[in-house]
Design a protein around this motif. Structure first.
Motif, PDB file in Angstrom:
ATOM      1  N   VAL A 131       0.723  -0.997  -0.255  1.00 51.41           N
ATOM      2  CA  VAL A 131       0.149  -0.038  -0.005  1.00 51.41           C
ATOM      3  C   VAL A 131       0.894   1.262  -0.117  1.00 51.41           C
ATOM      4  O   VAL A 131       1.736   1.669   0.974  1.00 51.41           O
ATOM      5  CB  VAL A 131      -1.190  -0.059   1.030  1.00 51.41           C
ATOM      6  CG1 VAL A 131      -1.670   1.217   1.419  1.00 51.41           C
ATOM      7  CG2 VAL A 131      -1.925  -1.315   1.042  1.00 51.41           C
ATOM      8  N   ARG A 132       0.723   2.126  -0.783  1.00 42.72           N
ATOM      9  CA  ARG A 132       1.246   3.509  -0.884  1.00 42.72           C
ATOM     10  C   ARG A 132       1.029   4.279  -0.059  1.00 42.72           C
ATOM     11  O   ARG A 132      -0.074   4.493   0.574  1.00 42.72           O
ATOM     12  CB  ARG A 132       1.096   4.094  -2.344  1.00 42.72           C
ATOM     13  CG  ARG A 132       1.598   5.349  -2.521  1.00 42.72           C
ATOM     14  CD  ARG A 132       1.308   5.770  -3.991  1.00 42.72           C
ATOM     15  NE  ARG A 132       1.887   5.044  -5.171  1.00 42.72           N
ATOM     16  CZ  ARG A 132       3.148   5.274  -5.772  1.00 42.72           C
ATOM     17  NH1 ARG A 132       3.851   6.069  -5.324  1.00 42.72           N
ATOM     18  NH2 ARG A 132       3.495   4.412  -6.740  1.00 42.72           N
ATOM     19  N   ARG A 229       3.795  -4.192   4.920  1.00 40.32           N
ATOM     20  CA  ARG A 229       4.269  -2.785   5.139  1.00 40.32           C
ATOM     21  C   ARG A 229       4.775  -2.572   6.289  1.00 40.32           C
ATOM     22  O   ARG A 229       4.222  -3.073   7.232  1.00 40.32           O
ATOM     23  CB  ARG A 229       3.098  -1.718   4.766  1.00 40.32           C
ATOM     24  CG  ARG A 229       3.144  -1.211   3.396  1.00 40.32           C
ATOM     25  CD  ARG A 229       4.069  -0.069   3.145  1.00 40.32           C
ATOM     26  NE  ARG A 229       4.099   0.903   4.095  1.00 40.32           N
ATOM     27  CZ  ARG A 229       3.276   1.651   4.774  1.00 40.32           C
ATOM     28  NH1 ARG A 229       1.970   1.583   3.834  1.00 40.32           N
ATOM     29  NH2 ARG A 229       3.474   2.327   5.708  1.00 40.32           N
ATOM     30  N   SER A 230       5.900  -1.658   6.791  1.00 40.69           N
ATOM     31  CA  SER A 230       6.359  -1.519   8.146  1.00 40.69           C
ATOM     32  C   SER A 230       5.800  -0.023   8.527  1.00 40.69           C
ATOM     33  O   SER A 230       5.647   0.842   7.712  1.00 40.69           O
ATOM     34  CB  SER A 230       7.678  -1.578   8.165  1.00 40.69           C
ATOM     35  OG  SER A 230       8.423  -0.662   7.109  1.00 40.69           O
ATOM     36  N   GLU A 231       6.006   0.197   9.827  1.00 39.00           N
ATOM     37  CA  GLU A 231       5.865   1.648  10.389  1.00 39.00           C
ATOM     38  C   GLU A 231       6.855   2.537   9.411  1.00 39.00           C
ATOM     39  O   GLU A 231       8.000   2.551   9.425  1.00 39.00           O
ATOM     40  CB  GLU A 231       6.204   1.949  11.694  1.00 39.00           C
ATOM     41  CG  GLU A 231       6.120   3.030  12.548  1.00 39.00           C
ATOM     42  CD  GLU A 231       6.531   3.031  13.836  1.00 39.00           C
ATOM     43  OE1 GLU A 231       6.569   4.320  14.490  1.00 39.00           O
ATOM     44  OE2 GLU A 231       6.908   1.999  14.318  1.00 39.00           O
ATOM     45  N   LEU A 243       3.684  10.461  15.457  1.00 39.91           N
ATOM     46  CA  LEU A 243       2.447  10.777  15.126  1.00 39.91           C
ATOM     47  C   LEU A 243       1.758   9.743  13.814  1.00 39.91           C
ATOM     48  O   LEU A 243       0.607   9.489  13.509  1.00 39.91           O
ATOM     49  CB  LEU A 243       2.263  12.211  14.600  1.00 39.91           C
ATOM     50  CG  LEU A 243       2.431  13.149  15.446  1.00 39.91           C
ATOM     51  CD1 LEU A 243       2.281  14.403  14.570  1.00 39.91           C
ATOM     52  CD2 LEU A 243       1.569  12.937  16.659  1.00 39.91           C
ATOM     53  N   VAL A 244       2.836   9.144  13.264  1.00 38.59           N
ATOM     54  CA  VAL A 244       2.637   8.399  12.028  1.00 38.59           C
ATOM     55  C   VAL A 244       1.698   7.299  12.095  1.00 38.59           C
ATOM     56  O   VAL A 244       1.946   6.369  12.907  1.00 38.59           O
ATOM     57  CB  VAL A 244       3.706   8.041  10.858  1.00 38.59           C
ATOM     58  CG1 VAL A 244       4.485   9.430  10.543  1.00 38.59           C
ATOM     59  CG2 VAL A 244       4.722   7.307  11.931  1.00 38.59           C
ATOM     60  N   GLY A 245       0.813   6.974  11.000  1.00 38.27           N
ATOM     61  CA  GLY A 245      -0.006   5.506  10.868  1.00 38.27           C
ATOM     62  C   GLY A 245       0.643   4.945   9.875  1.00 38.27           C
ATOM     63  O   GLY A 245       1.456   5.236   9.158  1.00 38.27           O
ATOM     64  N   LEU A 246      -0.036   3.708   9.514  1.00 45.66           N
ATOM     65  CA  LEU A 246       0.435   3.087   8.534  1.00 45.66           C
ATOM     66  C   LEU A 246      -0.006   3.528   7.050  1.00 45.66           C
ATOM     67  O   LEU A 246       0.799   3.062   6.241  1.00 45.66           O
ATOM     68  CB  LEU A 246      -0.013   1.589   8.665  1.00 45.66           C
ATOM     69  CG  LEU A 246       0.591   0.677   9.422  1.00 45.66           C
ATOM     70  CD1 LEU A 246      -0.293  -0.888   9.594  1.00 45.66           C
ATOM     71  CD2 LEU A 246       2.047   0.229   9.308  1.00 45.66           C
ATOM     72  N   TRP A 289      -1.697  -2.665  12.886  1.00 47.65           N
ATOM     73  CA  TRP A 289      -2.172  -1.451  12.736  1.00 47.65           C
ATOM     74  C   TRP A 289      -2.750  -0.866  13.862  1.00 47.65           C
ATOM     75  O   TRP A 289      -2.410   0.382  14.179  1.00 47.65           O
ATOM     76  CB  TRP A 289      -3.546  -1.442  11.715  1.00 47.65           C
ATOM     77  CG  TRP A 289      -3.779  -0.348  10.717  1.00 47.65           C
ATOM     78  CD1 TRP A 289      -3.504   0.991  11.120  1.00 47.65           C
ATOM     79  CD2 TRP A 289      -4.594  -0.620   9.348  1.00 47.65           C
ATOM     80  NE1 TRP A 289      -3.981   1.510   9.750  1.00 47.65           N
ATOM     81  CE2 TRP A 289      -4.592   0.950   8.971  1.00 47.65           C
ATOM     82  CE3 TRP A 289      -5.131  -1.246   8.816  1.00 47.65           C
ATOM     83  CZ2 TRP A 289      -5.256   1.104   7.858  1.00 47.65           C
ATOM     84  CZ3 TRP A 289      -5.763  -1.200   7.552  1.00 47.65           C
ATOM     85  CH2 TRP A 289      -5.769   0.055   7.148  1.00 47.65           C
ATOM     86  N   ASN A 290      -3.625  -1.616  14.842  1.00 47.94           N
ATOM     87  CA  ASN A 290      -3.706  -1.163  15.907  1.00 47.94           C
ATOM     88  C   ASN A 290      -2.978  -0.749  17.218  1.00 47.94           C
ATOM     89  O   ASN A 290      -2.835   0.223  17.676  1.00 47.94           O
ATOM     90  CB  ASN A 290      -4.673  -1.987  16.747  1.00 47.94           C
ATOM     91  CG  ASN A 290      -6.412  -1.745  16.730  1.00 47.94           C
ATOM     92  OD1 ASN A 290      -6.678  -0.755  16.276  1.00 47.94           O
ATOM     93  ND2 ASN A 290      -7.084  -2.525  17.319  1.00 47.94           N
TER      94      ASN A 290
END
Length: 926
Positions: A131-132, A229-231, A243-246, A289-290
């Motif tokens: 996922v981009r 995908r990683s953090e 702050l970042v999410g996936l 994700w959680n």
């Protein structure tokens, strides 16, 4: 669990129950607020799928609802209308929609890197497309996603993305670097996931496997791409890393996970039957994700609430703890939100205890965000009550205060105050309607009467104005029934909910008000304490003749845009005083409050005071220049349609060496005039003195057409809101006392962006220059303060003030302020203001008060207000106290009326008497 049904007045059957998830959320939230004990986890959670909105056993009841009710048929038809062409295409071309997802199709990157708020690059290689990531934390962009048919399939090009440039004629398609695309990537993917969610629901409801295959192909591609995908990694190793999410730069915006959870919920039975082997990876992706949403974010504001809603929705589609080797299943995540506190995700009880002032019900953010949090919490209570038939309000007593204080935000025209990142608009009324629902269900007649009165006064008709037609969304099948008001319960009065003064120390906000509508008056002062606040010192909003004329400017642009950071959130954009061109401090979450030194009447007092004068006296330490700042503001109502404001602003640096102090005031209107005492236009000439050059704030360079003149004489400024022909024009008049070292400026400032709807305003406020007056005091402004009198008026009425003059202390006090206001009615007001506690004298009058007003009517009536003083003498009366306090004495039609917060001795001629503290009442001197 079974669904309960109810009927609205039109006979339409609505699903009375929201699903267990929402109720569990409410239970979790509410039971933990007032105790530090562990909150028990909900028992007997549903094991089968679906389970978020509805269970498999309840399907037949939903089918019956759709077969009987036209509105439900319309909702389903709307979903089909949005979805069917894509499903039909998918049968013959299963790659068409899937290929429109924004993915790393070719590079299959597993690692994402950001450079602060902007996307940098990606590397690593996964076995499947991934996922981009989105382009920027700042959503401001010149580009938009093309229509689905115009998107390049499997777009993954070193040139970036092929998007439409919305700023150019024809919106041509262009290649653009990913970092310049704002948030459109993750939002686009969320839209496609939303279509897959709709398809999963239709499959579950109707059994057509075409919909299941459509949903599955999108879901599997996206989820497997997220599995690898990683953090994201911030190359700057800065705040953004927390702050970042996936999918995007802020975990608060990871609402795609909600769409994923609901999709998975409805598709789960199909996956079990056809792709059982993939469930472990789907679950692992949701857990990852959680975990990142828990790890990152901001706990001390509304983020905590919104993160919790995402986490809990995702948790509901997981299996029990024991199913996973790490023990982290559904119960784990629910318990985490309930009872665990980590650095960036607080337990619910800690969150509410941090945010609310339990004395006054104010949430510690600017008004727009504060109202939103209260609304979200009352929604939780209603959802819980509808599902479990249990009233949680007794566990959340602060909610009564929180809802009942909402009208305190209102100006006399029905718009809320708008300091910080807020817009002018009506007060939110959904919390009031929620409280009515709770009271009706509980048989709590008194609460129902209270909140029905509020709702009829502030909100009746607002819901009715909204379309009652349910939206074509899955959630519409599970909405609450319409609100029904008891016709026996009448609307309340504004005085039941709005008080003459109101002070909220947890957001450093103080308001004074009198009257309603066109002729009402109100002034709001705020410091900078709490979240979504600006660097504005002692900021003032001022009301006059139907408009918030001295309005806050709003946030102007996105929080990360230079014009927000450098202008709209800074001192020169506000009605305040800046020192040496340098006053500033951290905006957004700010810790700079003023101290309330005095007020009349007391905050939230509902009676027992003189109703025609208010004042507030606040002190602020400006941290950048270590300056003492004092602002005393008063409303003086002289008639039903007349009155004026007094504003005395003192400012000085603690370490001396004052260069200059700038008083800014912005007012609505298409024109502004700067005049001398006689009404002649002052000869202002272009000036470059108020600018960034010289080591001052960038904010000054956002202002233009600056003109100035130096004068030690009194001067007068007038703004005009030029109304359409046939309507009376509206004015604000500002008189300011002249002094040595004074320079006055006319300025054009960036537009006021705080009015989403202009209402009666006759021009495009958000596009026009915001006309600004500034007074610069060279040197200190403590012994040479900014002394102002504001009078709003209309063209039909004209001004009620005939003249304004300053006067000095005959004893020579250097920090004394004296003002004489002469009215066309013949009334004369003398204002005394001392800072050193010394008794100042002028003619036969004297006082040592921080604020004293001595009014004499033409017919002989007298008004004495002594604010935070011990002595006031005038017109043959002597008012003295042993301790500092507020005293009001009036004489009219042969009657003396007194309000005294401290014991007072009154002498008039040979008559004298001492009175203990008491509210406004008639007295007799011996």
């Amino acid at each position: 669990m079974s669904l309960n049904f109810s009927y609205d007045l039109a006979g339409n059957m609505m699903l009375h129950t929201m699903k267990r998830f929402f109720a569990v959320t409410s239970l979790i939230w509410c039971l933990g607020i007032y105790t530090q004990a562990q909150i028990p986890l909900p028992q007997n959670l549903e094991d089968g799928y679906p389970r978020i909105y509805i269970t498999q056993s309840e399907k037949k009841e939903l089918e019956q609802l759709i077969s009987k009710e036209q509105w439900a048929q319309d909702v389903l038809a709307g979903i089909h209308s949005r979805l069917d062409e894509h499903v039909e295409r998918h049968v013959g071309d299963p790659e068409w929609m899937v290929s429109r997802l924004m993915m790393y199709w070719k590079t299959r990157s597993s690692n994402v890197y950001v450079n602060g708020i902007y996307y940098s690059h990606a590397d690593g290689e996964a076995p499947v497309p991934t996922v981009r990531y989105t382009g920027s934390r700042d959503y401001t962009t010149d580009y938009v996603m093309p229509d689905l048919e115009d998107i390049i399939p499997y777009m993954d090009d070193e040139r970036g993305l092929y998007l439409r440039n919305k700023t150019k004629e024809g919106k041509p398609l262009e290649w653009v670097a990913q970092a310049e695309t704002g948030g459109i990537i993750h939002r686009h993917n969320q839209q496609i996931i939303g279509l897959a969610k709709d398809a999963a629901f239709v499959y579950w409801l109707e059994g057509d496997e075409r919909y299941a295959r459509f949903a599955m192909d999108i879901f599997d591609t996206y989820m497997m791409g997220m599995y690898y995908r990683s953090e994201p990694i911030d190359l700057l190793n800065g705040h953004i890393q927390t702050l970042v999410g996936l999918t995007c730069f802020q975990v608060i915006h990871e609402s795609t996970l909600i769409e994923v959870a609901e999709l998975y919920d409805f598709l789960h039975r199909y996956i079990e039957q056809n792709h059982q082997e993939k469930i472990s990876k789907y679950d692992a992706t949701i857990k990852k994700w959680n975990d990142l949403i828990i790890k990152n974010g901001v706990p001390q504001n509304n983020w905590n609430l919104h993160q919790a809603k995402i986490i809990l929705k995702a948790a509901m589609v997981l299996q029990s703890n024991g199913h996973y080797t790490d023990g982290k299943g559904r119960e784990y995540y629910i318990n985490y939100i309930l009872n665990e506190t980590s650095a960036r995700q607080w337990s619910l009880n800690k969150f509410l205890a941090y945010g609310y002032d339990f004395e006054n019900g104010v949430w510690a953010e600017c008004p727009g965000y504060s109202q939103g949090v209260t609304k979200d919490l009352t929604h939780f209570m209603v959802d819980f009550y509808n599902t479990f038939d249990h009233n949680l309000l007794p566990y959340m007593p602060v909610m009564d205060e929180a809802v009942q204080m909402l009208p305190q935000y209102l100006f006399p025209n029905g718009q809320t105050v708008a300091f910080g990142d807020t817009y002018y608009g009506p007060v939110t009324t959904e919390p009031m309607s929620d409280m009515i629902r709770i009271a009706q269900k509980n048989g709590d007649q008194q609460r129902e009467i209270t909140y029905t009165a509020m709702y009829r006064l502030f909100g009746e008709g607002q819901e009715g104005k909204k379309s009652q037609k349910p939206r074509a969304e899955i959630a519409s099948f599970f909405a609450s029934s319409p609100l029904e008001l008891n016709p026996k319960y009448e609307a309340g009065n504004r005085g039941d909910y709005l008080t003459q003064t109101f002070y909220a120390p947890n957001v450093s906000w103080h308001v004074q008000r009198m009257g309603e509508g066109q002729d009402g008056m109100m002034v709001s002062l705020n410091g900078s304490l709490g979240n979504h606040m600006h660097a504005n010192g002692i900021n003032m909003e001022l009301y006059g003749k139907g408009f918030v004329q001295g309005a806050d400017p709003g946030k102007g642009a996105g929080y990360l845009q230079p014009i927000y950071l450098e202008y709209y959130s800074q001192f020169p954009a506000h009605n305040t005083v800046m020192v040496d061109g340098a006053s500033s401090y951290t905006e957004m979450l700010s810790y700079h409050a003023f101290d309330l030194m005095g007020e009349y009447p007391k905050s939230a007092q509902k009676g027992g005071y003189y109703p025609h004068i208010t004042y507030s006296d606040v002190f602020f330490l400006e941290p950048e220049t270590r300056s003492d700042q004092s602002r005393l503001v008063s409303i003086v109502k002289t008639g039903e349609a007349t009155g004026y404001y007094i504003d005395i602003f003192r400012s000085k640096k603690q370490r001396k060496g004052d260069k200059f102090h700038d008083y800014y005031y912005h007012n609505l209107g298409q024109t502004m005039k700067v005049m001398d005492e006689s009404g002649q236009t002052l000869d202002l000439t272009p000036s470059e003195e108020m600018a960034f050059a010289g080591g001052h704030l960038y904010a000054l360079d956002y202002m233009w057409d600056k003109k100035s003149v130096k004068t030690d004489k009194d001067y007068h400024v007038q703004w005009k809101i030029d109304m359409p022909q046939g309507e009376e024009d509206v004015f604000m008049s500002l008189w300011m006392k002249g002094t040595d070292g004074r320079e006055v400026f006319s300025i054009k400032s960036p537009p006021n962006k705080a009015f989403k709807e202009k209402g009666r305003l006759p021009y495009e406020v958000d596009e026009a220059p915001y006309l600004t007056f500034a007074a610069r005091q060279h040197g200190e402004a403590w012994e040479h303060p900014f002394v102002s009198v504001f009078e709003p008026f209309t063209s039909d009425e004209g001004r009620s003030i005939a003249s304004i003059d300053g006067f000095e202390d005959e004893k020579g006090s250097s920090d004394f302020v004296g003002i004489k206001v002469t009215h066309k009615s013949g009334r004369e007001d003398h204002v005394f203001s001392s800072k050193d506690g010394k008794e100042a004298k002028y003619m036969d009058m004297s006082s040592d008060a921080a604020y004293a007003l001595i009014g004499k009517e033409k017919e002989g009536g007298l008004i004495f207000l002594m604010g935070n003083g011990k002595v006031l003498k005038a017109h043959g009366y002597a008012i003295t106290t042993e301790s500092i306090g507020n005293v009001v004495l009036t004489y009219e039609a042969g009657k003396l009326m007194l309000d005294n917060e401290v014991t007072v001795r009154i002498v008039h001629g040979k008559r004298a008497k001492e009175f203990g503290a008491g509210g406004f009442r008639e007295i007799v001197l011996d």
